[in-house]
Design a protein around this motif. Structure first.
Motif, PDB file in Angstrom:
ATOM      1  N   UNK A 165       1.388 -21.686 -15.367  1.00 16.13           N
ATOM      2  CA  UNK A 165       0.435 -20.468 -14.029  1.00 16.13           C
ATOM      3  C   UNK A 165      -1.221 -20.847 -13.622  1.00 16.13           C
ATOM      4  N   UNK A 177     -15.243 -15.002  -6.462  1.00 20.17           N
ATOM      5  CA  UNK A 177     -14.255 -13.753  -6.929  1.00 20.17           C
ATOM      6  C   UNK A 177     -13.147 -14.405  -8.107  1.00 20.17           C
ATOM      7  N   UNK A 178     -11.869 -14.587  -6.556  1.00 24.50           N
ATOM      8  CA  UNK A 178     -10.875 -15.080  -7.201  1.00 24.50           C
ATOM      9  C   UNK A 178     -11.045 -16.311  -8.568  1.00 24.50           C
ATOM     10  N   UNK A 186      -6.511 -14.589 -22.143  1.00 22.30           N
ATOM     11  CA  UNK A 186      -5.703 -14.348 -22.084  1.00 22.30           C
ATOM     12  C   UNK A 186      -4.156 -14.213 -21.410  1.00 22.30           C
ATOM     13  N   UNK A 187      -3.437 -15.169 -20.581  1.00 25.08           N
ATOM     14  CA  UNK A 187      -2.677 -15.635 -20.186  1.00 25.08           C
ATOM     15  C   UNK A 187      -2.162 -16.270 -21.136  1.00 25.08           C
ATOM     16  N   UNK A 209     -11.134 -15.360 -16.504  1.00 23.85           N
ATOM     17  CA  UNK A 209     -11.563 -14.147 -17.799  1.00 23.85           C
ATOM     18  C   UNK A 209      -9.884 -14.582 -17.720  1.00 23.85           C
ATOM     19  N   UNK A 210      -8.944 -14.071 -17.143  1.00 28.70           N
ATOM     20  CA  UNK A 210      -7.600 -14.085 -17.203  1.00 28.70           C
ATOM     21  C   UNK A 210      -7.326 -15.589 -18.527  1.00 28.70           C
ATOM     22  N   UNK A 214      -0.845 -14.693 -24.275  1.00 32.25           N
ATOM     23  CA  UNK A 214      -0.004 -14.268 -24.358  1.00 32.25           C
ATOM     24  C   UNK A 214       1.209 -15.298 -24.275  1.00 32.25           C
ATOM     25  N   UNK A 215       0.969 -16.277 -23.505  1.00 31.51           N
ATOM     26  CA  UNK A 215       2.004 -17.171 -22.646  1.00 31.51           C
ATOM     27  C   UNK A 215       2.409 -17.137 -24.876  1.00 31.51           C
ATOM     28  N   UNK A 234      -2.642 -20.342 -10.089  1.00 34.65           N
ATOM     29  CA  UNK A 234      -3.830 -19.632  -9.910  1.00 34.65           C
ATOM     30  C   UNK A 234      -4.453 -20.751  -9.129  1.00 34.65           C
ATOM     31  N   UNK A 255     -12.096 -13.676 -11.740  1.00 41.02           N
ATOM     32  CA  UNK A 255     -11.388 -12.859 -12.895  1.00 41.02           C
ATOM     33  C   UNK A 255     -10.461 -14.196 -12.725  1.00 41.02           C
ATOM     34  N   UNK A 256      -9.664 -14.733 -12.331  1.00 34.15           N
ATOM     35  CA  UNK A 256      -8.960 -16.307 -13.396  1.00 34.15           C
ATOM     36  C   UNK A 256      -9.368 -16.691 -14.343  1.00 34.15           C
ATOM     37  N   UNK A 268       4.715  -9.927 -20.945  1.00 31.48           N
ATOM     38  CA  UNK A 268       5.118 -10.196 -22.092  1.00 31.48           C
ATOM     39  C   UNK A 268       5.013  -9.425 -23.435  1.00 31.48           C
ATOM     40  N   UNK A 269       3.530  -8.675 -22.961  1.00 37.41           N
ATOM     41  CA  UNK A 269       3.199  -7.288 -23.929  1.00 37.41           C
ATOM     42  C   UNK A 269       4.058  -6.703 -23.846  1.00 37.41           C
ATOM     43  N   UNK A 328       0.297 -14.363 -10.495  1.00 42.78           N
ATOM     44  CA  UNK A 328      -0.015 -14.485 -12.496  1.00 42.78           C
ATOM     45  C   UNK A 328      -0.936 -13.596 -12.840  1.00 42.78           C
ATOM     46  N   UNK A 329      -1.424 -12.859 -12.259  1.00 46.63           N
ATOM     47  CA  UNK A 329      -1.937 -12.522 -13.387  1.00 46.63           C
ATOM     48  C   UNK A 329      -1.829 -10.927 -14.126  1.00 46.63           C
ATOM     49  N   UNK A 364      -3.222 -19.941  -5.556  1.00 46.08           N
ATOM     50  CA  UNK A 364      -3.781 -18.926  -4.650  1.00 46.08           C
ATOM     51  C   UNK A 364      -5.245 -19.406  -4.760  1.00 46.08           C
ATOM     52  N   UNK A 365      -5.844 -19.721  -4.903  1.00 48.79           N
ATOM     53  CA  UNK A 365      -6.768 -19.416  -4.689  1.00 48.79           C
ATOM     54  C   UNK A 365      -7.090 -20.582  -3.618  1.00 48.79           C
ATOM     55  N   UNK A 405      -9.517  -8.127  -1.737  1.00 49.21           N
ATOM     56  CA  UNK A 405      -9.935  -9.377  -1.705  1.00 49.21           C
ATOM     57  C   UNK A 405      -8.764  -9.790  -0.561  1.00 49.21           C
ATOM     58  N   UNK A 462       0.496 -13.801  -4.289  1.00 43.61           N
ATOM     59  CA  UNK A 462       0.354 -15.163  -4.772  1.00 43.61           C
ATOM     60  C   UNK A 462      -1.092 -14.649  -5.745  1.00 43.61           C
ATOM     61  N   UNK A 463      -1.926 -14.185  -4.870  1.00 40.60           N
ATOM     62  CA  UNK A 463      -2.892 -13.797  -6.367  1.00 40.60           C
ATOM     63  C   UNK A 463      -2.754 -12.888  -7.446  1.00 40.60           C
ATOM     64  N   UNK A 493       0.918 -11.401 -15.983  1.00 37.08           N
ATOM     65  CA  UNK A 493       1.846 -11.976 -16.979  1.00 37.08           C
ATOM     66  C   UNK A 493       1.842 -11.770 -18.542  1.00 37.08           C
ATOM     67  N   UNK A 494       0.373 -10.972 -18.559  1.00 31.60           N
ATOM     68  CA  UNK A 494       0.223 -10.778 -19.966  1.00 31.60           C
ATOM     69  C   UNK A 494       0.371  -9.937 -19.835  1.00 31.60           C
ATOM     70  N   UNK A 522     -15.296  -8.131  -4.110  1.00 31.17           N
ATOM     71  CA  UNK A 522     -15.005  -8.467  -3.215  1.00 31.17           C
ATOM     72  C   UNK A 522     -14.326  -7.063  -2.027  1.00 31.17           C
TER      73      UNK A 522
END
Lengths: 231, 254
Positions: free
Chosen positions: B137, B164-165, B175-176, B171-172, B179-180, B141, B168-169, A185-186, A178-179, B144-145, A161, A174-175, A181-182, A225
């Motif tokens: 979080x 796209x971002x 999960x985030x 979908x995530x 997991x948190x 996001x 993707x966010x 954590x695990x 945050x993604x 970031x966007x 991107x 920045x982008x 993080x999971x 992208x």
């Protein structure tokens, strides 16, 4: 170009691209070494800042090593498409008749082999620096093995991107962070739990699931992208 | 079905969007005030204080709708992103881009009200609670966007990259979120029990619903108005925009 693309052609393109990227990386060893050096130095800073008490180090080690791994993998991300974008090779890849997502996957795998794999090989050393137990070090290596490919895959989306931007570096973090993080954590929890002697199968399964998801979806998003950034 | 498709396609036309949003925005504003003013009355005066939390519980009437809005707006952005990528509809990317700062503001509002509420209740402005953390979080996001779309000069490229971002966010995000949640139960078991929503009394449910509708209408109003301005700005070289400008100049006393 005049023959219709078929399976062996795609496989050959994939391997050619993989070999090419690896070759290019090994021609410039400094670019492989710098993120690794960064990884080691960042981890070394923590005992200096917090104090050399073995118990404290052991408590913070999983998080510290993993955060350093995230940052190190992010440092190397920018190079994934940058040089190809600058010299026009990326456009040639986009023009190829093969599915772009598969070719992207080859580039991501090459990136992981030069950035993630050395990190994994170095991690036991850092684990010993931070006073981790041997079970924790095994867990650290396992989580890195499952986690760093996810970092490369998710990172490839952000890199794709921002590849057209001149100052993409900070924006990329920045982008992408945050993604991440999971994974953090695990993975960190697996290393921590392993130190106490508990089983870590649950965490490893989660990391495996994340890897499967990233492996299937991230190349598609990266390909989309790239088409946007290059158009 | 065909009528729906035709209706949907018409929204892709900047002129149609400009006309319709001009017609709808005042209605949204009216509905906002109609729900916001009684909502404010019931949440501040007309509802009883919580038997345990006292008057501090009233912050919930802002906090909860703001938190709902933050997620709702991210969903809208992802949906608009999908429409941008699939049908290349210009209006969808305008809606997504205009929504991002509003969504970030609602997220920020939810975080601030949450921490103001947390000080008397938990004794600290910030607790690493699962919901607070995932809301934080979500704010990242959003930012970031915004950072991505503002740093790309070409508006259409920016819109598609943002799309796209956002996807993707989206979908995530689950999960985030999970997991948190998992992480916080692991690190600090049962520190806080946020009150169950099903157990809420009608006298508190009414202001909460009024406020959440008010926030929705507010969002619709603001997004229509700013998208309208954005449409006009992007199409400023088109004939219809010149006509609009001329009509407005004619209305003004010269």
């Amino acid at each position: 170009m005049n023959v219709t693309p078929n399976e062996p052609e795609l496989g050959r393109a994939f391997l050619t691209l993989l070999r090419r990227d690896l070759l290019l990386a090994f021609r410039r060893p400094a670019e492989i070494a710098n993120p690794l050096l960064f990884f080691i130095i960042v981890v070394t800073l923590f005992p200096l800042g917090i104090g050399p008490e073995p118990n404290t180090l052991q408590t913070i080690a999983p998080g510290v090593i993993w955060v350093a791994a995230l940052l190190a993998s992010m440092l190397s991300l920018d190079g994934m498409f940058r040089t190809d974008f600058d010299d026009g090779a990326l456009e040639q890849i986009l023009l190829s008749p093969h599915p772009l997502s598969v070719l992207v996957l080859a580039k991501v795998i090459a990136h992981w082999m030069v950035s993630g794999l050395p990190l994994i090989l170095l991690s036991p050393l850092l684990g010993m620096f931070m006073n981790l137990t041997s079970q924790s070090i095994v867990a650290l290596v396992l989580t890195l093995l499952l986690g760093t490919p996810v970092l490369s895959l998710i990172g490839s989306i952000g890199t794709a991107l921002t590849v057209g931007l001149r100052k993409g570096g900070v924006l990329l973090s920045l982008l992408v962070l945050p993604l991440y993080i999971p994974v953090l954590i695990f993975a960190a929890s697996a290393v921590e739990v392993a130190g106490v002697g508990f089983p870590i199968a649950a965490q490893l399964s989660f990391l495996g699931a994340l890897l499967a998801l990233a492996l299937t979806l991230a190349p598609l998003a990266t390909a989309a992208s790239l088409r946007i950034s290059v158009s | 079905m065909n009528r729906f498709v035709a209706w949907f396609h018409r929204w892709g036309s900047p002129k149609h969007f400009y006309d319709m949003s001009g017609r709808w925005a005042p209605w949204m504003a009216a509905l906002f005030f109609l729900t916001f003013i009684p909502g404010l009355y019931y949440s501040l005066i007309g509802s009883p204080p919580d038997y345990q939390q006292g008057e501090s519980a009233r912050i919930m009437y802002i906090h909860v709708p703001a938190a709902w809005m933050s997620m709702f707006i991210y969903g809208v952005m992802a949906l608009a992103g999908a429409i941008t990528l699939i049908w290349k509809m210009k209006m969808a990317d305008i809606v997504a881009q205009v929504s991002a700062p509003i969504g970030a503001s609602f997220t920020f509002l939810a975080l601030v009200t949450g921490s103001l509420w947390g000080k008397p209740m938990w004794g600290a402005y910030w607790v690493w609670d699962a919901r607070l953390t995932s809301e934080l979080i979500l704010l990242f996001l959003f930012l970031g966007y915004i950072a991505l779309t503002t740093s790309i000069d070409d508006k259409r490229t920016a819109a598609r990259a943002g799309a796209v971002l956002a996807l993707v966010g989206v979908v995530n995000l689950p999960i985030i979120h999970y997991s948190v949640e998992w992480w916080s139960t692991l690190h600090q078991p049962s520190t806080v029990k946020v009150m169950g929503k099903s157990a809420i009394h009608l006298s508190m449910l009414i202001p909460l619903l009024l406020m959440s509708f008010a926030f929705k209408f507010y969002y619709a109003w603001v997004v229509l108005s700013s998208a309208r301005a954005e449409v006009l700005d992007r199409d400023k070289n088109a004939k219809w925009a010149a006509d609009v400008a001329q009509a407005q100049a004619g209305e003004m006393p010269s």
